[in-house]
Every structure is written in C-alpha cells, then in structure tokens.
Design an enzyme around this catalytic site. Structure first.
Site, mmCIF file in Angstrom:
data_model
loop_
_atom_site.group_PDB
_atom_site.id
_atom_site.type_symbol
_atom_site.label_atom_id
_atom_site.label_comp_id
_atom_site.label_asym_id
_atom_site.label_seq_id
_atom_site.Cartn_x
_atom_site.Cartn_y
_atom_site.Cartn_z
ATOM 1 N N PRO A 49 -80.561 -57.193 97.312
ATOM 2 C CA PRO A 49 -80.527 -55.737 97.155
ATOM 3 C C PRO A 49 -79.135 -55.142 97.358
ATOM 4 O O PRO A 49 -78.410 -55.505 98.290
ATOM 5 C CB PRO A 49 -81.500 -55.244 98.228
ATOM 6 C CG PRO A 49 -82.464 -56.371 98.384
ATOM 7 C CD PRO A 49 -81.648 -57.614 98.226
ATOM 8 N N CYS A 50 -78.794 -54.176 96.483
ATOM 9 C CA CYS A 50 -77.457 -53.578 96.510
ATOM 10 C C CYS A 50 -77.448 -52.162 97.075
ATOM 11 O O CYS A 50 -76.395 -51.522 97.129
ATOM 12 C CB CYS A 50 -76.866 -53.553 95.101
ATOM 13 S SG CYS A 50 -77.739 -52.443 93.960
ATOM 14 N N GLN A 51 -78.606 -51.652 97.515
ATOM 15 C CA GLN A 51 -78.681 -50.246 97.934
ATOM 16 C C GLN A 51 -77.716 -49.905 99.059
ATOM 17 O O GLN A 51 -77.232 -48.779 99.154
ATOM 18 C CB GLN A 51 -80.109 -49.890 98.371
ATOM 19 C CG GLN A 51 -81.091 -49.777 97.225
ATOM 20 C CD GLN A 51 -81.766 -51.094 96.906
ATOM 21 O OE1 GLN A 51 -81.245 -52.171 97.237
ATOM 22 N NE2 GLN A 51 -82.925 -51.036 96.280
#
Length: 310
Positions: free
Chosen positions: A72-74
């Site tokens: 995940p890149c959030q």
C-alpha cells in the site's frame, strides 16, 4: 518460474508475469471487491490464497521462485499522508519481510530467488529517504541484493503518464539475472490540460484534459480524469466556474465527460476481456475505477518479467 502474488489487487502483476510464461501458485488480497474481480478474471480455482498478509503463516505459503508485491502506498504518496513506514498501511511491507525472515530461519532454500516490488515514485523521498534506506537494509539482512528504477507507463505502450519505482531483489547465492535498467519503447505526448472546473456547484475542483494524448496518473481513490470532447469546433482553453458557463460551452459544441471504467483499465494495459469479466461479476463502476487506480500497469510488469528466465 512459480510466482506468489501478494497485495494482488485485481491481478496486474499476475497478468504481466503470465504473459512472459511464468506460473502463479498463490495470491493474497484483503479487499473483498478486488478479490471478486481477481477470481472472475483469473479463475484461480484450487490455488492457495489468503485475505490478510499480516496473519499469513509462513508454513502455509506455497513454494515460489518469485514474490511480487505492490504494498500500500497511502502513507507514501504525495497525495497521501506521507507518514511512510510510520503509517499503518505502508508498514505492511514488514509483514512480507517477516515471512521471509521466518522462512530463512527455518529453511533458507525455500526463499524466493526474486522479489519484484512496486510503489509510488515518492517512496524514494518520503521521510527524507530514510524509509527507502530502511527497505534496503531490511532486504540486505535477509539476503537480497537490490536494483531499482523509476519506470513510466507512458513509455510502455499505454496511454497513461504514471511513474512508479520498481525494486528487484536478487537472493545472494542464486544464479539470478540482472533485470534493470529498462528503456523506453513507446514515448507518447502527455495529455494537454485545457481547463479547470471550479466553484461551489461542482463537487470538487477538477482538471480538464484534451482527448488528444495520454491520461494523467489514474487515482487510487477512483476519481477518473475529465476530458473535454470537441464535437464541432477546434481545441480551446476553458475555465468553468459555474454550471451556466458549462451550459454555454456545451451550446458552442463541446461536452465534458469522465473517462469510462473501461478506458481506465485500458490505460493500465488490461485486455478488454479482463475488464468485462470483472464487470460481468457484478463489480460496480465505483469499484472498477478504484481497482484501475490501485493496480500496476500490465505491460510494465511484462517488460520486467520477460527478462527473468522461465
């Protein structure tokens, strides 16, 4: 080679790897809608699967030569919190390395020869670059040498400007092959911004693009870019502050529309049949937009995968 597909999404990594002749033996994905799309597209009956990387038991994992994952890149992206590994989502990277450490401790011969990792370009810079350094140290301690490159989807036969870092891990002592760098094979002209939507009567400000050229980066939130479609006149720049202005523009021969979900999937290099399988499974347009924004670009994965011997 056998591939384990982690943070699988709708299977962009899987498609690219299998196009190059590799075989998927298992997958992990927590989002129920993405799982439904994955199952509809790839029909992975009988394959090992799990819905949460944080609770996977390393003893249950199928043996694989390659692990692929776009964690995940959030917490990393410019549009996100930029908290990096301090965030709860992007720190799931260490759930993967925990599994690798456990396998190494028990039987290092079962470690994958290659790791293919994808994330946003800002991963290089978040927290002053310390998180990227931590990644290198973590994987070095497990036994992997790394190479990396920022690749842009627009350079690989798709109509989207999307820069992502790809990290290739090579297990020391194995006969692995250098993969990077990868050059451009299809540079296109960037999509031209021709206007902006602003004002209280619009749900949100939004850039407007000409239909000529390529799409800006698709957003994981599922907000499709808006394009200005010319119907009777030449291209022009516009600033639309209210609905009345939009109505006048329409009367002069133009209309605005969002990219369709199918167009967004095409901008990620997915074949139409994959999109239609997901839609026919009952996946909503909202989820189809989100899934397009969250996946990896298939032709970019293929360019990497074909450089790894089968």
């Amino acid at each position: 080679m056998k591939v384990l597909d982690l943070f699988a999404g709708v299977g962009g990594f899987r498609l690219g790897m299998e196009m190059a002749g590799h075989q998927t033996v298992g997958w992990v994905e927590i989002d129920r809608f993405a799982r439904e799309s994955y199952e509809a597209i790839h029909k992975p009956k009988g394959e090992w699967t799990h819905d949460d990387i944080a609770t996977v038991d390393h003893n249950d994992l199928p043996t694989a030569d390659i692990w692929t994952f776009g964690f995940p890149c959030q917490d990393i992206s410019v549009a996100g919190s930029r908290s990096g590994f301090k965030g709860s989502r992007s720190s799931l990277f260490f759930s993967v390395t925990k599994l690798l450490r456990e396998i190494k401790k028990e039987d290092s011969s079962q470690l994958p020869s290659y790791l293919i990792i994808e994330n946003v370009k800002n991963f290089l810079a978040v927290n002053g670059g310390w998180d990227f350094l931590a990644t290198q140290i973590e994987l070095d301690e497990i036994g992997y040498n790394l190479e990396w490159q920022v690749l842009n989807s627009r350079d690989h036969r798709v109509a989207q400007n999307r820069e992502r870092i790809f990290i290739i891990g090579h297990l020391r002592g194995r006969d692995t092959r250098k993969v990077l760098p990868i050059g451009s094979n299809n540079k296109q002209t960037a999509l031209k911004q021709v206007g902006v939507l602003t004002g209280q009567k619009f749900k949100q400000s939004a850039r407007v693009y000409s239909p000529k050229g390529i799409s800006p980066t698709l957003c994981a939130k599922g907000d499709a870019p808006k394009i200005l479609v010319e119907t009777s006149q030449g291209e022009r720049s516009v600033t639309i502050h209210n609905l009345e202005r939009l109505k006048k523009l329409a009367k002069s021969g133009y209309r605005l529309r969002r990219l369709t979900p199918l167009e967004c999937w095409r901008a990620q290099g997915f074949p139409d049949w994959a999109f239609h399988r997901a839609r026919d499974a009952g996946i909503s347009d909202t989820q189809l937009y989100r899934q397009a924004g969250n996946t990896v670009t298939v032709p970019v994965v293929y360019e990497i995968a074909k450089r790894i011997p089968i």
